[in-house]
Design a protein around this motif. Structure first.
Motif, PDB file in Angstrom:
ATOM      1  N   MET A 152       8.967  -0.346  -2.970  1.00 43.01           N
ATOM      2  CA  MET A 152       7.871  -0.026  -2.020  1.00 43.01           C
ATOM      3  C   MET A 152       8.519   0.984  -0.992  1.00 43.01           C
ATOM      4  O   MET A 152       9.499   0.817  -0.799  1.00 43.01           O
ATOM      5  CB  MET A 152       7.356  -1.352  -1.349  1.00 43.01           C
ATOM      6  N   LYS A 153       7.614   1.905  -0.694  1.00 43.88           N
ATOM      7  CA  LYS A 153       7.950   2.996  -0.004  1.00 43.88           C
ATOM      8  C   LYS A 153       7.703   2.075   1.567  1.00 43.88           C
ATOM      9  O   LYS A 153       7.152   1.561   1.621  1.00 43.88           O
ATOM     10  CB  LYS A 153       6.763   4.128   0.060  1.00 43.88           C
ATOM     11  N   LYS A 154       8.591   2.695   2.385  1.00 49.20           N
ATOM     12  CA  LYS A 154       8.448   1.974   3.880  1.00 49.20           C
ATOM     13  C   LYS A 154       7.253   2.165   4.680  1.00 49.20           C
ATOM     14  O   LYS A 154       6.819   1.403   5.572  1.00 49.20           O
ATOM     15  CB  LYS A 154       9.826   2.470   4.585  1.00 49.20           C
ATOM     16  N   THR A 155       6.488   3.159   4.088  1.00 45.31           N
ATOM     17  CA  THR A 155       5.128   3.395   4.686  1.00 45.31           C
ATOM     18  C   THR A 155       4.167   2.574   4.008  1.00 45.31           C
ATOM     19  O   THR A 155       3.184   2.375   4.602  1.00 45.31           O
ATOM     20  CB  THR A 155       4.750   4.852   4.511  1.00 45.31           C
ATOM     21  N   ASP A 156       4.416   1.781   3.005  1.00 45.49           N
ATOM     22  CA  ASP A 156       3.479   0.894   2.315  1.00 45.49           C
ATOM     23  C   ASP A 156       3.843  -0.351   2.764  1.00 45.49           C
ATOM     24  O   ASP A 156       3.159  -1.130   1.921  1.00 45.49           O
ATOM     25  CB  ASP A 156       3.642   1.194   1.002  1.00 45.49           C
ATOM     26  N   TYR A 157       4.696  -0.803   3.659  1.00 46.87           N
ATOM     27  CA  TYR A 157       5.181  -2.338   3.955  1.00 46.87           C
ATOM     28  C   TYR A 157       5.019  -2.517   5.386  1.00 46.87           C
ATOM     29  O   TYR A 157       5.606  -1.600   6.200  1.00 46.87           O
ATOM     30  CB  TYR A 157       6.310  -2.566   3.494  1.00 46.87           C
ATOM     31  N   ALA A 158       4.183  -3.414   5.825  1.00 46.56           N
ATOM     32  CA  ALA A 158       4.247  -3.900   7.435  1.00 46.56           C
ATOM     33  C   ALA A 158       4.686  -5.173   7.690  1.00 46.56           C
ATOM     34  O   ALA A 158       4.293  -5.994   6.798  1.00 46.56           O
ATOM     35  CB  ALA A 158       2.862  -3.369   7.781  1.00 46.56           C
ATOM     36  N   VAL A 159       5.269  -5.454   8.726  1.00 49.74           N
ATOM     37  CA  VAL A 159       5.567  -6.695   9.143  1.00 49.74           C
ATOM     38  C   VAL A 159       5.175  -6.871  10.734  1.00 49.74           C
ATOM     39  O   VAL A 159       5.304  -6.151  11.454  1.00 49.74           O
ATOM     40  CB  VAL A 159       6.903  -7.075   9.309  1.00 49.74           C
ATOM     41  N   GLY A 160       4.362  -7.938  10.834  1.00 46.47           N
ATOM     42  CA  GLY A 160       3.522  -7.969  12.125  1.00 46.47           C
ATOM     43  C   GLY A 160       2.774  -6.971  12.624  1.00 46.47           C
ATOM     44  O   GLY A 160       2.476  -6.690  13.761  1.00 46.47           O
TER      45      GLY A 160
ATOM     46  N   VAL B 255       2.963  -3.777  11.811  1.00 53.50           N
ATOM     47  CA  VAL B 255       3.881  -2.694  12.182  1.00 53.50           C
ATOM     48  C   VAL B 255       4.475  -2.239  10.808  1.00 53.50           C
ATOM     49  O   VAL B 255       5.266  -3.063  10.195  1.00 53.50           O
ATOM     50  CB  VAL B 255       4.679  -2.836  13.313  1.00 53.50           C
ATOM     51  N   ARG B 256       4.292  -0.885  10.451  1.00 52.14           N
ATOM     52  CA  ARG B 256       4.864  -0.421   9.301  1.00 52.14           C
ATOM     53  C   ARG B 256       6.140  -0.572   9.360  1.00 52.14           C
ATOM     54  O   ARG B 256       6.741   0.026  10.507  1.00 52.14           O
ATOM     55  CB  ARG B 256       4.257   0.982   8.900  1.00 52.14           C
ATOM     56  N   VAL B 257       7.000  -0.591   8.393  1.00 51.83           N
ATOM     57  CA  VAL B 257       8.600  -0.512   8.283  1.00 51.83           C
ATOM     58  C   VAL B 257       8.929   0.711   8.876  1.00 51.83           C
ATOM     59  O   VAL B 257       9.988   1.075   9.629  1.00 51.83           O
ATOM     60  CB  VAL B 257       9.381  -1.093   7.175  1.00 51.83           C
ATOM     61  N   SER B 258       8.406   1.768   8.338  1.00 53.77           N
ATOM     62  CA  SER B 258       8.728   3.136   8.713  1.00 53.77           C
ATOM     63  C   SER B 258       8.314   3.526  10.098  1.00 53.77           C
ATOM     64  O   SER B 258       8.999   4.340  10.540  1.00 53.77           O
ATOM     65  CB  SER B 258       7.894   4.063   7.846  1.00 53.77           C
ATOM     66  N   ASP B 259       7.694   2.767  10.822  1.00 54.67           N
ATOM     67  CA  ASP B 259       7.411   3.094  12.205  1.00 54.67           C
ATOM     68  C   ASP B 259       8.332   2.156  13.104  1.00 54.67           C
ATOM     69  O   ASP B 259       8.015   2.503  14.272  1.00 54.67           O
ATOM     70  CB  ASP B 259       5.907   2.618  12.728  1.00 54.67           C
ATOM     71  N   GLN B 260       9.174   1.340  12.690  1.00 50.68           N
ATOM     72  CA  GLN B 260       9.885   0.622  13.542  1.00 50.68           C
ATOM     73  C   GLN B 260      11.046   1.280  14.094  1.00 50.68           C
ATOM     74  O   GLN B 260      11.502   2.213  13.436  1.00 50.68           O
ATOM     75  CB  GLN B 260      10.427  -0.687  12.657  1.00 50.68           C
TER      76      GLN B 260
ATOM     77  N   LYS C  66      10.187  -7.526  -5.261  1.00 46.84           N
ATOM     78  CA  LYS C  66       9.581  -6.793  -4.684  1.00 46.84           C
ATOM     79  C   LYS C  66      10.821  -6.328  -3.499  1.00 46.84           C
ATOM     80  O   LYS C  66      10.819  -7.113  -2.804  1.00 46.84           O
ATOM     81  CB  LYS C  66       8.348  -6.966  -4.273  1.00 46.84           C
ATOM     82  N   MET C  67      10.949  -4.851  -3.142  1.00 50.45           N
ATOM     83  CA  MET C  67      11.831  -4.516  -2.104  1.00 50.45           C
ATOM     84  C   MET C  67      11.538  -3.195  -1.794  1.00 50.45           C
ATOM     85  O   MET C  67      10.794  -2.584  -2.535  1.00 50.45           O
ATOM     86  CB  MET C  67      13.228  -4.972  -2.710  1.00 50.45           C
ATOM     87  N   LEU C  68      12.028  -2.805  -0.600  1.00 52.14           N
ATOM     88  CA  LEU C  68      11.991  -1.584   0.022  1.00 52.14           C
ATOM     89  C   LEU C  68      12.781  -0.611  -0.703  1.00 52.14           C
ATOM     90  O   LEU C  68      13.842  -0.870  -1.174  1.00 52.14           O
ATOM     91  CB  LEU C  68      12.378  -1.484   1.580  1.00 52.14           C
ATOM     92  N   GLU C  69      12.365   0.453  -0.773  1.00 52.47           N
ATOM     93  CA  GLU C  69      13.383   1.482  -1.602  1.00 52.47           C
ATOM     94  C   GLU C  69      14.734   1.829  -0.919  1.00 52.47           C
ATOM     95  O   GLU C  69      14.633   1.406   0.164  1.00 52.47           O
ATOM     96  CB  GLU C  69      12.417   2.913  -1.803  1.00 52.47           C
TER      97      GLU C  69
END
Length: 61
Positions: free
Chosen positions: A46-54, A56-61, A7-10
């Motif tokens: 996965m879309k960056k909007t569908d994955y979060a760390v801590g 916070v979505r990756v798309s919002d970093q 599983k990885m970001l697109e």
């Protein structure tokens, strides 16, 4: 029959995914003794909007 899911970001190219599948297959063959034709690799992007760390979505970093 080993099945490996990655599983990885697109955003990876087809060439990068081909290389990943080949190297993961080689590692599974080396460590388990399975033959390459019995190793299955599933790449899930996965879309960056569908994955979060801590929280916070990756798309919002």
């Amino acid at each position: 029959m080993p099945i490996v899911t990655v599983k990885m970001l697109e955003g990876r190219s087809d060439d990068q995914k081909k290389a990943l599948a080949a190297k993961v297959t080689d590692a599974v063959v080396e460590t388990t003794g399975a033959t390459p034709d019995k190793v299955s690799i599933i790449i899930e992007e996965m879309k960056k909007t569908d994955y979060a760390v801590g929280g916070v979505r990756v798309s919002d970093q």
